[in-house]
Design an enzyme around this catalytic site. Sequence first.
Site, short mmCIF file in Angstrom:
data_model
loop_
_atom_site.label_atom_id
_atom_site.label_comp_id
_atom_site.label_asym_id
_atom_site.label_seq_id
_atom_site.Cartn_x
_atom_site.Cartn_y
_atom_site.Cartn_z
N TYR A 72 0.83 -1.20 0.00
CA TYR A 72 0.00 0.00 0.00
C TYR A 72 0.87 1.26 0.00
O TYR A 72 1.39 1.68 1.04
CB TYR A 72 -0.93 0.01 1.22
CG TYR A 72 -1.87 -1.17 1.31
CD1 TYR A 72 -2.21 -1.93 0.20
CD2 TYR A 72 -2.42 -1.54 2.54
CE1 TYR A 72 -3.06 -3.02 0.30
CE2 TYR A 72 -3.28 -2.62 2.65
CZ TYR A 72 -3.59 -3.36 1.53
OH TYR A 72 -4.43 -4.44 1.65
N HIS A 156 0.14 -12.31 1.51
CA HIS A 156 -0.65 -11.41 0.67
C HIS A 156 -0.72 -11.93 -0.78
O HIS A 156 0.29 -12.06 -1.46
CB HIS A 156 0.01 -10.03 0.67
CG HIS A 156 -0.90 -8.92 0.29
ND1 HIS A 156 -0.46 -7.60 0.19
CD2 HIS A 156 -2.22 -8.87 0.00
CE1 HIS A 156 -1.47 -6.83 -0.14
NE2 HIS A 156 -2.56 -7.58 -0.26
#
Length: 339
Positions: A72, A156
């Site tokens: 992010y 992830h």
Amino acid sequence: MTGTTGPAPASTAPGPLPTRRVRSTGVHLSTLGFGAAAIGNLYRAVDGATARAAVDAAWDAGIRCFDTAPHYGLGLSERRLGAALRERPRGEFVLSSKVGRLLVERTPPAVRDDEGFDVPGDLTRERDYSRDGVLRSIEATLRRTGMDGLDVVHVHDPDEHWEQAAGEAVPALVELREAGVVGAVGVGMNQSAMLARFLRETDVDVVMLAGRYTLLEQGALDDVLPAALELGRSVVAVGVFNSGLLAREQVPDDATWNYEQAPAHLIARARELAAVCAEHGTTLPAAAIAFPLRHPAVVDVTLGMRTPEEVTRNAALHAAPVPEELWDDLAARGLVRTA
């Protein structure tokens, strides 16, 4: 978990939201979580003061679960979230991050990141689900956040990396869990079938399910949700608005689904859902948040939040009463599955 502590800012908040325990662990998640991709400049930039105010507003709303990732904003989200949370008592919140994308120097640097974040492109992501990659990623996350431990760490998006993720990443995180550096081990993906496989074949505690158990999609009832119940594991639901289609009381013609223009038949279905919600005195987005939390395996719904105003709105939607009769009506009309 322990970490950098300090005095919490004064607050007029009524207190923390209810929590649910990640089964088999000592980690408790608030039923509404703060998703920090947006304060990593997802799609468009947000200034530091606004990002900080969003985290502060989340705390004041009683949110105590904060989720981020190196992905992010090429570390920006982790830095901003860590800076805001370091002023809070470490034992009073849950910090969740992820492994699988190492941040490495980009040569030559790009002007902007090319994976959806409005940040300089001096770094790039390198997929690495190896044991060494996990340890390096955790070390970097702790440095960026300024913490000395993480409450939840998810592998992830390992869609194309099952063998390495299951054989190296998860065992490495389990070692860290046993050492007290990590509180719970998870996997986060946009599909449910492989998450069910992780639950059945590895020692994960929790899975983060993105967009596959919503008012529009209940396929997870066929795999990951029953696996979680059977094995005593937990599920965090994210993407419950299906990237926008369920986010408003009135569904617009240009609504998005899975980050693209929603097809006409899904817009029509969302409008039908909205109409039934209105008949029962509630709204489509309030029902979209409440729906996953009705399943006994789901411990938290995490929503992306960019500004204090978004936090206030989401907290109000989470708190809004949703009549039990709504679910029976939706099921009777064939709009949702319940099993």
